[in-house]
Design a protein around this motif. Structure first.
Motif, PDB file in Angstrom:
ATOM      1  N   TYR A 106       0.806  -1.223   0.000  1.00 41.71           N
ATOM      2  CA  TYR A 106       0.000   0.000   0.000  1.00 41.71           C
ATOM      3  C   TYR A 106       0.844   1.281   0.000  1.00 41.71           C
ATOM      4  O   TYR A 106       0.310   2.380  -0.079  1.00 41.71           O
ATOM      5  N   GLY A 107       2.141   1.128   0.131  1.00 48.43           N
ATOM      6  CA  GLY A 107       2.999   2.302   0.297  1.00 48.43           C
ATOM      7  C   GLY A 107       3.366   2.980  -1.014  1.00 48.43           C
ATOM      8  O   GLY A 107       2.811   2.677  -2.082  1.00 48.43           O
ATOM      9  N   GLU A 108       4.292   3.901  -0.925  1.00 43.61           N
ATOM     10  CA  GLU A 108       4.775   4.610  -2.105  1.00 43.61           C
ATOM     11  C   GLU A 108       5.557   3.642  -2.990  1.00 43.61           C
ATOM     12  O   GLU A 108       6.456   2.943  -2.512  1.00 43.61           O
ATOM     13  N   ARG A 118      14.670   9.581  -1.323  1.00 44.40           N
ATOM     14  CA  ARG A 118      14.463  10.291  -0.049  1.00 44.40           C
ATOM     15  C   ARG A 118      15.047   9.490   1.116  1.00 44.40           C
ATOM     16  O   ARG A 118      15.598  10.055   2.060  1.00 44.40           O
ATOM     17  N   PHE A 140       1.703   1.921   9.940  1.00 40.46           N
ATOM     18  CA  PHE A 140       1.649   2.953   8.901  1.00 40.46           C
ATOM     19  C   PHE A 140       1.826   4.363   9.481  1.00 40.46           C
ATOM     20  O   PHE A 140       1.947   5.323   8.737  1.00 40.46           O
ATOM     21  N   SER A 141       1.802   4.472  10.804  1.00 37.01           N
ATOM     22  CA  SER A 141       1.824   5.799  11.432  1.00 37.01           C
ATOM     23  C   SER A 141       3.241   6.335  11.601  1.00 37.01           C
ATOM     24  O   SER A 141       4.213   5.569  11.586  1.00 37.01           O
ATOM     25  N   LYS A 142       3.320   7.649  11.785  1.00 37.09           N
ATOM     26  CA  LYS A 142       4.631   8.299  11.947  1.00 37.09           C
ATOM     27  C   LYS A 142       5.388   7.790  13.164  1.00 37.09           C
ATOM     28  O   LYS A 142       6.613   7.845  13.212  1.00 37.09           O
ATOM     29  N   SER A 145       6.637   4.029  11.244  1.00 39.58           N
ATOM     30  CA  SER A 145       7.344   4.054   9.954  1.00 39.58           C
ATOM     31  C   SER A 145       7.677   5.475   9.517  1.00 39.58           C
ATOM     32  O   SER A 145       6.823   6.363   9.539  1.00 39.58           O
ATOM     33  N   ASP A 146       8.917   5.662   9.111  1.00 36.09           N
ATOM     34  CA  ASP A 146       9.282   6.926   8.477  1.00 36.09           C
ATOM     35  C   ASP A 146       8.865   6.876   7.005  1.00 36.09           C
ATOM     36  O   ASP A 146       8.537   7.890   6.421  1.00 36.09           O
ATOM     37  N   PHE A 147       8.896   5.679   6.433  1.00 35.62           N
ATOM     38  CA  PHE A 147       8.486   5.505   5.044  1.00 35.62           C
ATOM     39  C   PHE A 147       7.712   4.197   4.906  1.00 35.62           C
ATOM     40  O   PHE A 147       8.103   3.186   5.495  1.00 35.62           O
ATOM     41  N   ASN A 148       6.632   4.250   4.121  1.00 40.68           N
ATOM     42  CA  ASN A 148       5.927   3.026   3.725  1.00 40.68           C
ATOM     43  C   ASN A 148       6.201   2.831   2.242  1.00 40.68           C
ATOM     44  O   ASN A 148       5.832   3.676   1.422  1.00 40.68           O
TER      45      ASN A 148
END
Lengths: 199, 199
Positions: A106-108, A118, A140-142, A145-148
């Protein structure tokens, strides 16, 4: 817990000048059902350039033995840790200046976004979180995770997702590196199997 | 056996002008032991750009169902075949002008050799053979494999090896492609899960 402290407790001030390190955290492992997949995930982590593997929230002595045996025979300094609660592993990692990358469909998208750039620009050590079962929403929250990051947005395999992430992160160089103190080495060739074995 | 004929029986004369196609052959599947890994291998094949999957020499209705369901929901035209003897699958593939790539930790290293360039230069369709158990010696011979390729020369996972091979072969483009007639689509994003579902 062996060998982990020196790797995980890295010095924040060194971060700007040295290579980013990666450790893989496997969450949601179910000893019966996931034994072989988790073993594969750990071996992928080792073979494709990660420094170590945390099997969080559970123990699985058989996997630990397999990974230790592979490292003993095939070389390198890969560490294996198990039983730590994922929350404290993430908290400690961040407290030591590292960032957390959660691999999820579901992430980037690693191909269509600039997410990998990045991550690399930060030059910080990376804890890569790979789930087995459906992961807690928190992931999924800050706070976690810094990145998903998604390796494509189709369902496939955490083992494959980790492999592609590591291969791209290290720009392929991880497949060329030697493993120190190896008892077994493959001599790559066009046909057949050739190994050098030192006992 | 459905949907396979039109994909496998490609026209030799078209080969020079069109994109190389990849089909994955999984050998040595043991229904109990390998169920989840083989499912992952098949889903990786689909998600990372292969046209289809052959589960050779055995039948596993559950895996077929899983892969068909994923394709039905997530789109595309991926085919799944099972039960064919690997020898006849390889023979037919070659008779139709295709080449065979065997993924093995003992082969030419995809990073340190030019093996991928040599495969791509041929511009022929590729049958990628991934083993589960120890493979027959024949797999390394000219009668079977045109190329033996290693994704690094360390032990790890056929699922990961396939993923890296496909990602490099398609130069990452496979992770950006759309899947036609998808009922479920992920909308990639930095946090949380977002899908578009059409029933």
């Amino acid at each position: 817990m062996e060998n982990s402290k020196q790797t995980i407790s890295h010095n924040k001030e060194e971060t700007a000048t040295r290579t980013q390190e990666i450790v893989v955290l496997r969450w949601g492992h179910r000893p019966q059902r996931d034994a072989r997949l988790t073993t594969h995930v750990a071996l992928v982590a080792r073979a494709l350039g990660a420094s170590g593997f945390l099997l969080s929230d559970t123990m699985d002595e058989k996997i630990r033995e397999t990974v230790k045996k592979v490292t003993r025979n095939w070389g390198g300094t890969f560490f294996f840790e198990m039983g730590t609660a994922w929350k404290s592993a993430v908290r400690d990692w961040k407290a030591n200046g590292g960032i957390v990358v959660h691999l999820t469909a579901y992430g980037e998208n690693i191909q269509t976004s600039n997410v990998l750039d990045r991550i690399k620009t930060l030059r910080k050590d990376v804890l890569v979180v790979v789930g087995s079962q459906k992961v807690p929403k928190d992931f999924f929250s800050k706070d976690v995770s810094d990145f998903n990051v998604s390796i494509g947005n189709q369902p496939h395999s955490e083992c494959a997702a980790l492999a592609v992430f590591l291969d791209r992160f290290f720009e392929g160089k991880e497949l060329a590196k030697g493993f120190k103190k190896a008892k077994i080495k493959v001599v790559p060739q066009e046909r057949g199997k050739k190994t050098i074995v030192e006992c």
